[in-house]
Design a protein around this motif. Structure first.
Motif, PDB file in Angstrom:
ATOM      1  N   SER A  68      23.839 -12.019  -6.145  1.00 30.34           N
ATOM      2  CA  SER A  68      23.718 -11.669  -7.592  1.00 30.34           C
ATOM      3  C   SER A  68      24.305 -10.379  -7.821  1.00 30.34           C
ATOM      4  CB  SER A  68      22.205 -11.963  -7.736  1.00 30.34           C
ATOM      5  OG  SER A  68      21.764 -13.144  -7.621  1.00 30.34           O
ATOM      6  N   VAL A  69      23.959  -9.433  -6.598  1.00 23.65           N
ATOM      7  CA  VAL A  69      24.346  -8.013  -6.854  1.00 23.65           C
ATOM      8  C   VAL A  69      25.640  -8.015  -7.065  1.00 23.65           C
ATOM      9  CG1 VAL A  69      24.311  -5.862  -5.881  1.00 23.65           C
ATOM     10  CG2 VAL A  69      22.192  -7.149  -5.782  1.00 23.65           C
ATOM     11  N   ALA A  70      26.342  -8.820  -6.082  1.00 27.05           N
ATOM     12  CA  ALA A  70      28.052  -8.792  -6.307  1.00 27.05           C
ATOM     13  C   ALA A  70      28.420  -8.996  -7.579  1.00 27.05           C
ATOM     14  CB  ALA A  70      28.564  -9.445  -5.175  1.00 27.05           C
ATOM     15  N   GLU A  71      27.834  -9.968  -8.264  1.00 26.49           N
ATOM     16  CA  GLU A  71      28.008 -10.820  -9.657  1.00 26.49           C
ATOM     17  C   GLU A  71      27.910  -9.561 -10.548  1.00 26.49           C
ATOM     18  OE1 GLU A  71      26.015 -14.179 -10.115  1.00 26.49           O
ATOM     19  OE2 GLU A  71      27.397 -15.354  -8.777  1.00 26.49           O
ATOM     20  N   VAL A  72      26.772  -9.076 -10.572  1.00 26.27           N
ATOM     21  CA  VAL A  72      26.629  -7.783 -11.635  1.00 26.27           C
ATOM     22  C   VAL A  72      27.538  -6.662 -11.272  1.00 26.27           C
ATOM     23  CG1 VAL A  72      24.780  -6.069 -12.279  1.00 26.27           C
ATOM     24  CG2 VAL A  72      24.032  -8.404 -11.723  1.00 26.27           C
ATOM     25  N   ALA A  73      27.811  -6.394 -10.082  1.00 21.08           N
ATOM     26  CA  ALA A  73      28.731  -5.313  -9.896  1.00 21.08           C
ATOM     27  C   ALA A  73      30.065  -5.617 -10.432  1.00 21.08           C
ATOM     28  CB  ALA A  73      29.236  -5.182  -8.422  1.00 21.08           C
ATOM     29  N   ILE A  74      30.611  -6.817 -10.562  1.00 15.71           N
ATOM     30  CA  ILE A  74      31.670  -6.860 -11.306  1.00 15.71           C
ATOM     31  C   ILE A  74      31.681  -6.743 -12.669  1.00 15.71           C
ATOM     32  CG2 ILE A  74      33.400  -9.047 -11.846  1.00 15.71           C
ATOM     33  CD1 ILE A  74      32.656 -10.270  -9.074  1.00 15.71           C
ATOM     34  N   GLU A  75      30.709  -7.219 -13.327  1.00 12.87           N
ATOM     35  CA  GLU A  75      30.382  -6.757 -14.842  1.00 12.87           C
ATOM     36  C   GLU A  75      30.119  -5.235 -14.762  1.00 12.87           C
ATOM     37  OE1 GLU A  75      30.095  -8.871 -17.576  1.00 12.87           O
ATOM     38  OE2 GLU A  75      30.608 -10.424 -16.190  1.00 12.87           O
ATOM     39  N   VAL A  76      29.731  -4.676 -14.123  1.00 10.54           N
ATOM     40  CA  VAL A  76      29.558  -3.128 -14.211  1.00 10.54           C
ATOM     41  C   VAL A  76      30.913  -2.710 -14.259  1.00 10.54           C
ATOM     42  CG1 VAL A  76      28.707  -0.975 -13.031  1.00 10.54           C
ATOM     43  CG2 VAL A  76      27.100  -2.980 -13.220  1.00 10.54           C
ATOM     44  N   THR A  77      31.795  -2.913 -13.219  1.00  7.05           N
ATOM     45  CA  THR A  77      32.965  -2.478 -13.200  1.00  7.05           C
ATOM     46  C   THR A  77      33.919  -2.803 -14.469  1.00  7.05           C
ATOM     47  OG1 THR A  77      33.149  -2.695 -10.813  1.00  7.05           O
ATOM     48  CG2 THR A  77      35.417  -2.364 -12.111  1.00  7.05           C
ATOM     49  N   ALA A  78      33.854  -4.036 -15.096  1.00  9.24           N
ATOM     50  CA  ALA A  78      34.354  -4.309 -16.329  1.00  9.24           C
ATOM     51  C   ALA A  78      34.019  -3.256 -17.534  1.00  9.24           C
ATOM     52  CB  ALA A  78      34.232  -5.790 -16.596  1.00  9.24           C
ATOM     53  N   LYS A  79      32.660  -3.157 -17.617  1.00  6.07           N
ATOM     54  CA  LYS A  79      32.263  -2.350 -18.596  1.00  6.07           C
ATOM     55  C   LYS A  79      32.617  -0.813 -18.526  1.00  6.07           C
ATOM     56  CE  LYS A  79      29.972  -5.994 -20.006  1.00  6.07           C
ATOM     57  NZ  LYS A  79      30.457  -6.974 -20.916  1.00  6.07           N
ATOM     58  N   GLU A  80      32.621  -0.397 -17.241  1.00 10.75           N
ATOM     59  CA  GLU A  80      33.283   1.011 -16.934  1.00 10.75           C
ATOM     60  C   GLU A  80      34.508   1.043 -17.510  1.00 10.75           C
ATOM     61  OE1 GLU A  80      32.854   4.030 -13.185  1.00 10.75           O
ATOM     62  OE2 GLU A  80      32.948   2.031 -13.015  1.00 10.75           O
ATOM     63  N   SER A  81      35.249   0.241 -17.077  1.00  7.02           N
ATOM     64  CA  SER A  81      36.811   0.126 -17.597  1.00  7.02           C
ATOM     65  C   SER A  81      37.004   0.215 -18.900  1.00  7.02           C
ATOM     66  CB  SER A  81      37.481  -1.158 -16.766  1.00  7.02           C
ATOM     67  OG  SER A  81      38.841  -0.968 -17.454  1.00  7.02           O
ATOM     68  N   VAL A  82      36.172  -0.417 -19.754  1.00  3.79           N
ATOM     69  CA  VAL A  82      36.331  -0.375 -21.281  1.00  3.79           C
ATOM     70  C   VAL A  82      35.959   0.824 -21.886  1.00  3.79           C
ATOM     71  CG1 VAL A  82      35.380  -1.399 -23.646  1.00  3.79           C
ATOM     72  CG2 VAL A  82      35.869  -2.777 -21.544  1.00  3.79           C
ATOM     73  N   ILE A  83      34.790   1.312 -21.328  1.00  3.91           N
ATOM     74  CA  ILE A  83      34.287   2.682 -21.904  1.00  3.91           C
ATOM     75  C   ILE A  83      35.180   3.911 -21.398  1.00  3.91           C
ATOM     76  CG2 ILE A  83      32.366   4.304 -21.958  1.00  3.91           C
ATOM     77  CD1 ILE A  83      30.469   1.791 -21.515  1.00  3.91           C
ATOM     78  N   CYS A  84      35.736   4.011 -20.256  1.00  2.00           N
ATOM     79  CA  CYS A  84      36.318   5.043 -19.730  1.00  2.00           C
ATOM     80  C   CYS A  84      37.753   4.887 -20.502  1.00  2.00           C
ATOM     81  CB  CYS A  84      36.793   4.910 -18.394  1.00  2.00           C
ATOM     82  SG  CYS A  84      35.138   5.195 -17.062  1.00  2.00           S
ATOM     83  N   LYS A  85      38.124   3.842 -21.203  1.00  2.78           N
ATOM     84  CA  LYS A  85      39.397   3.979 -21.945  1.00  2.78           C
ATOM     85  C   LYS A  85      39.330   4.115 -23.359  1.00  2.78           C
ATOM     86  CE  LYS A  85      41.729   0.376 -18.790  1.00  2.78           C
ATOM     87  NZ  LYS A  85      42.412  -0.942 -19.001  1.00  2.78           N
ATOM     88  N   GLY A  86      38.193   4.657 -23.645  1.00  2.00           N
ATOM     89  CA  GLY A  86      37.695   5.000 -25.088  1.00  2.00           C
ATOM     90  C   GLY A  86      37.028   3.802 -25.806  1.00  2.00           C
ATOM     91  N   GLY A  87      37.017   2.459 -25.188  1.00  2.00           N
ATOM     92  CA  GLY A  87      36.359   1.651 -26.075  1.00  2.00           C
ATOM     93  C   GLY A  87      34.833   1.745 -26.039  1.00  2.00           C
ATOM     94  N   ARG A  88      34.161   0.657 -26.865  1.00  2.00           N
ATOM     95  CA  ARG A  88      32.519   0.699 -27.165  1.00  2.00           C
ATOM     96  C   ARG A  88      32.585  -0.545 -26.468  1.00  2.00           C
ATOM     97  NH1 ARG A  88      31.002   0.717 -31.658  1.00  2.00           N
ATOM     98  NH2 ARG A  88      32.780   0.085 -32.675  1.00  2.00           N
ATOM     99  N   VAL A  89      31.019  -0.440 -26.054  1.00  2.00           N
ATOM    100  CA  VAL A  89      30.307  -1.930 -25.486  1.00  2.00           C
ATOM    101  C   VAL A  89      29.046  -1.872 -26.263  1.00  2.00           C
ATOM    102  CG1 VAL A  89      29.349  -3.029 -23.400  1.00  2.00           C
ATOM    103  CG2 VAL A  89      31.685  -1.832 -23.512  1.00  2.00           C
ATOM    104  N   ALA A  90      28.480  -3.090 -26.656  1.00  2.00           N
ATOM    105  CA  ALA A  90      27.329  -3.163 -27.230  1.00  2.00           C
ATOM    106  C   ALA A  90      26.089  -2.656 -26.127  1.00  2.00           C
ATOM    107  CB  ALA A  90      26.985  -4.568 -27.516  1.00  2.00           C
ATOM    108  N   GLU A  91      25.177  -1.927 -26.773  1.00  2.00           N
ATOM    109  CA  GLU A  91      24.400  -1.228 -25.781  1.00  2.00           C
ATOM    110  C   GLU A  91      23.205  -2.074 -25.108  1.00  2.00           C
ATOM    111  OE1 GLU A  91      20.706   2.171 -25.732  1.00  2.00           O
ATOM    112  OE2 GLU A  91      21.938   1.849 -27.662  1.00  2.00           O
TER     113      GLU A  91
END
Length: 248
Positions: free
Chosen positions: A126-149
């Motif tokens: 479960s932690v590994a699956e969440v880690a994948i999601e965290v990495t994906a959100k981090e990539s979007v925000i670091c590129k200047g994008g926005r994610v729903a809070e």
């Protein structure tokens, strides 16, 4: 020197030559004995080396009874024997009788250990699956994008839930080490998500400010545009009046 034969050792020492054939003739084979092992209402006839240990006997019994060696207790002469004890030293001879009983406490320990391992494996997955999601959100925000809070908050809640589950796993040894490792990972991902929330909020504010600026600019330009339109209409009307007067 008589009839003795001598040989020179590598170090230069002269010694009597060894007779390997003679040693072979005097080697005594280790006897195989037959023991009767009672398990429940059945007797199992086992042929085993007399110099073997009770642990080796347990392995042979596991093949015929299906009972794992760690779940076996061997009783000989009304005394439980350790797995490291030797049969001949303990007095076991050809035809001796041994009683096999199931070690319930050992089985329960193995069951609990297996259950803890299973829970730990699920938590790690479960932690590994969440880690994948965290990495994906981090990539979007670091590129200047926005994610729903709400998405970031959901990931934090999932990680906190896994933290609670890990806290409920009573473990020691390797399982305890795995639990500690997962707790550290979860804490790291929560810190990342908290940082992403701040960055995401800043990006949302910048986006909102730009939208407000655009609306204000449009509102400021609107009177000017209307003034220009009125002047253009008045100018057109003047041309029409002038044209008619000249014709007249």
């Amino acid at each position: 020197m008589g009839g003795l034969e001598w040989e020179m050792r590598p170090g230069g020492m002269l010694v009597q030559k060894r007779n390997l054939d003679c040693n072979r003739n005097y080697s005594i084979p280790i006897p195989t004995i037959k023991v009767l092992v009672k398990y429940g209402s059945y007797y199992h006839e086992i042929h085993i080396n007399s110099h073997a240990t009770f642990g080796e006997l347990k392995k042979m019994l596991a093949e015929v009874t299906g009972l794992q060696p760690q779940d076996q207790k061997l009783i000989f002469k009304d005394k439980e024997r350790e797995s490291k004890s030797f049969l001949d030293v303990s007095g076991v001879k050809d035809g001796s009788k041994i009683v096999l009983v199931q070690d319930i406490i050992s089985q329960e320990k193995r069951f609990l250990e297996s259950r803890r391992n299973s829970n730990m494996e699920r938590a790690m997955k479960s932690v590994a699956e969440v880690a994948i999601e965290v990495t994906a959100k981090e990539s979007v925000i670091c590129k200047g994008g926005r994610v729903a809070e709400k998405e970031l908050l959901t990931l934090i809640e999932l990680l906190m839930s896994q933290m609670i589950k890990l806290d409920g796993i009573v473990a020691d040894g390797e399982v305890k080490l795995k639990r500690k490792t997962q707790v550290v990972r979860i804490q790291k991902y929560i810190e990342i998500l908290d940082r992403l929330k701040a960055q995401n909020a800043m990006a949302t504010t910048r986006y909102g400010d730009s939208q407000v600026g655009l609306v204000v600019s449009q509102q400021q330009q609107r009177p000017l545009i209307m003034q220009q339109q009125r002047e253009q209409r008045n100018f057109s009307n003047g041309l029409m009046l002038t044209s008619k007067w000249e014709k007249y």
